[in-house]
Write an enzyme that holds these catalytic residues in place. Structure first.
Site, PDB file in Angstrom:
ATOM      1  N   ASN A 193       0.823  -1.205   0.000  1.00  0.00           N
ATOM      2  CA  ASN A 193       0.000   0.000   0.000  1.00  0.00           C
ATOM      3  C   ASN A 193       0.864   1.265   0.000  1.00  0.00           C
ATOM      4  OD1 ASN A 193      -2.308   1.617   0.158  1.00  0.00           O
ATOM      5  ND2 ASN A 193      -3.189   0.452   1.839  1.00  0.00           N
ATOM      6  N   ILE A 194       0.242   2.390  -0.285  1.00  0.00           N
ATOM      7  CA  ILE A 194       0.907   3.677  -0.170  1.00  0.00           C
ATOM      8  C   ILE A 194       1.354   3.871   1.284  1.00  0.00           C
ATOM      9  CG2 ILE A 194       0.564   6.180  -0.310  1.00  0.00           C
ATOM     10  CD1 ILE A 194      -1.467   5.668  -2.535  1.00  0.00           C
ATOM     11  N   ALA A 195       2.618   4.283   1.451  1.00  0.00           N
ATOM     12  CA  ALA A 195       3.200   4.574   2.769  1.00  0.00           C
ATOM     13  C   ALA A 195       3.326   3.350   3.669  1.00  0.00           C
ATOM     14  CB  ALA A 195       2.402   5.663   3.492  1.00  0.00           C
ATOM     15  N   VAL A 196       3.349   2.153   3.079  1.00  0.00           N
ATOM     16  CA  VAL A 196       3.510   0.945   3.894  1.00  0.00           C
ATOM     17  C   VAL A 196       4.940   0.809   4.413  1.00  0.00           C
ATOM     18  CG1 VAL A 196       4.166  -0.671   2.055  1.00  0.00           C
ATOM     19  CG2 VAL A 196       2.837  -1.498   4.001  1.00  0.00           C
TER      20      VAL A 196
ATOM     21  N   THR B 131      11.773   2.487   2.832  1.00  0.00           N
ATOM     22  CA  THR B 131      12.601   2.065   3.966  1.00  0.00           C
ATOM     23  C   THR B 131      13.039   0.616   3.790  1.00  0.00           C
ATOM     24  OG1 THR B 131      11.411   3.574   5.427  1.00  0.00           O
ATOM     25  CG2 THR B 131      12.650   1.799   6.475  1.00  0.00           C
TER      26      THR B 131
ATOM     27  N   GLU C  11      10.920   3.094  -7.652  1.00  0.00           N
ATOM     28  CA  GLU C  11       9.711   3.538  -8.324  1.00  0.00           C
ATOM     29  C   GLU C  11       9.964   4.920  -8.942  1.00  0.00           C
ATOM     30  OE1 GLU C  11       5.022   2.979  -7.295  1.00  0.00           O
ATOM     31  OE2 GLU C  11       6.285   3.795  -5.718  1.00  0.00           O
TER      32      GLU C  11
ATOM     33  N   ARG D 147       7.511  -1.959  -6.774  1.00  0.00           N
ATOM     34  CA  ARG D 147       6.262  -2.190  -7.513  1.00  0.00           C
ATOM     35  C   ARG D 147       6.578  -2.644  -8.942  1.00  0.00           C
ATOM     36  NH1 ARG D 147       3.414   2.593  -4.988  1.00  0.00           N
ATOM     37  NH2 ARG D 147       2.418   1.765  -3.116  1.00  0.00           N
TER      38      ARG D 147
ATOM     39  N   LEU E 193       1.763   7.845   6.215  1.00  0.00           N
ATOM     40  CA  LEU E 193       1.561   8.817   5.150  1.00  0.00           C
ATOM     41  C   LEU E 193       1.576  10.233   5.709  1.00  0.00           C
ATOM     42  CD1 LEU E 193      -0.905   8.584   2.204  1.00  0.00           C
ATOM     43  CD2 LEU E 193      -1.000  10.581   3.673  1.00  0.00           C
TER      44      LEU E 193
ATOM     45  N   ALA F 127       4.450  13.235   4.951  1.00  0.00           N
ATOM     46  CA  ALA F 127       3.940  14.532   4.465  1.00  0.00           C
ATOM     47  C   ALA F 127       4.383  14.854   3.042  1.00  0.00           C
ATOM     48  CB  ALA F 127       4.357  15.641   5.424  1.00  0.00           C
TER      49      ALA F 127
ATOM     50  N   GLU G   2       0.185  14.045  -1.545  1.00  0.00           N
ATOM     51  CA  GLU G   2      -0.690  13.141  -0.810  1.00  0.00           C
ATOM     52  C   GLU G   2      -1.476  13.822   0.314  1.00  0.00           C
ATOM     53  OE1 GLU G   2       2.271   9.258  -1.385  1.00  0.00           O
ATOM     54  OE2 GLU G   2       2.207  10.332   0.527  1.00  0.00           O
TER      55      GLU G   2
END
Length: 278
Positions: A46-49, A53, A70, A142, A203, A207, A211
């Protein structure tokens, strides 16, 4: 468009413009083959999973692996090309921000460009470091598959892609992936799994400007799409090899950015997963 065989000359020129000059050549023609075929995996989630990192941790733990990030900066800075100018190409917009701000207007444009930029990355010649590796491994942040079966699919189900746009997108996606089937292959997936609530908190912490208006509900939808594919196995996939690709599911609800024990646990699982691909 030619019905059979390689693309018609006009289409080949178009694909070269989008994907680069190496896209329509066999990879072996551009560089010597690695000592063995590289294992190719993508990190999904997912976004910001925590993908960025996690990818940095992979590079630290396995420095000889090749990581393809990405192409977010490409989406944030669309360049005007093909027009005569006195200086370097000019930025014509932040497509990522445009899509988030006006999804009904820009979702199709974004998903087509996202797919093509991912395809370009996966078609790129092997880097020299990978050619020299005894056990080459290539990791993508991804993939061309999650582009379709997670993000574009979710936009269609929310009616930000209409029926015609969804049909055209799928047409191009299927055609190009089959056209480059010898160069696009996936040995497996690493699914970083965390609750939408955890992702939403991360998320907000990072910042990213584009988003700022994303809501928890959107992350819940994307979480469901990942779960349908990687956990419940109910997503309709259109490529036989994709259906057979193994998946490593890693629980990253716990913040692993500063936890050495958790990092070691994750990297051990990744190492075992890659070795078992053989």
């Amino acid at each position: 468009m030619a019905a059979l065989g390689r693309p018609a000359p006009q289409l080949r020129l178009l694909l070269r413009a989008f994907l680069g000059p190496m896209a329509l050549s066999q990879r072996s023609a551009s560089a010597p083959a690695p000592r063995r075929a590289p294992r190719r995996l993508s990190v999904e989630g997912n976004i910001a999973v925590g993908k960025s990192t996690f990818v940095k941790l992979l590079l630290k733990t396995f420095p000889k692996w090749h990581i393809a990030a990405e192409p977010i900066t490409t989406w944030q800075n669309i360049q005007a090309v093909g027009t005569p100018t006195a200086g370097p190409p000019q930025s014509v917009g932040n497509l990522l921000d445009m899509m988030y701000q006006q999804p009904s207007r820009w979702s199709y444009t974004f998903q087509m460009f996202s797919f093509l930029s991912r395809l370009r990355s996966q078609l790129a010649p092997y880097p020299e470091s990978l050619l020299q590796a005894q056990e080459p491994v290539q990791i993508f942040e991804r993939s061309v598959y999650s582009d379709r079966y997670i993000f574009a699919k979710n936009l269609f189900e929310n009616r930000f892609l209409n029926d015609v746009e969804w049909a055209v997108y799928q047409n191009w996606h299927s055609f190009l992936l089959r056209e480059f089937s010898n160069n696009i292959f996936q040995d497996g997936f690493i699914y970083l799994r965390a609750s939408p609530q955890v992702c939403f908190k991360r998320l907000r912490q990072r910042a990213r400007t584009e988003e700022k208006d994303l809501e928890l509900g959107y992350l819940e939808q994307l979480h469901a799409q990942h779960e349908d594919w990687f956990i419940h196995k109910v997503t309709e996939l259109h490529f036989e090899d994709l259906k057979k690709a193994p998946v490593l599911v890693l629980d990253v609800n716990e913040d692993f950015s500063e936890q050495a024990a958790k990092q070691e646990e994750l990297m051990t699982k990744v190492s075992t997963f890659v070795k078992n691909l053989e």
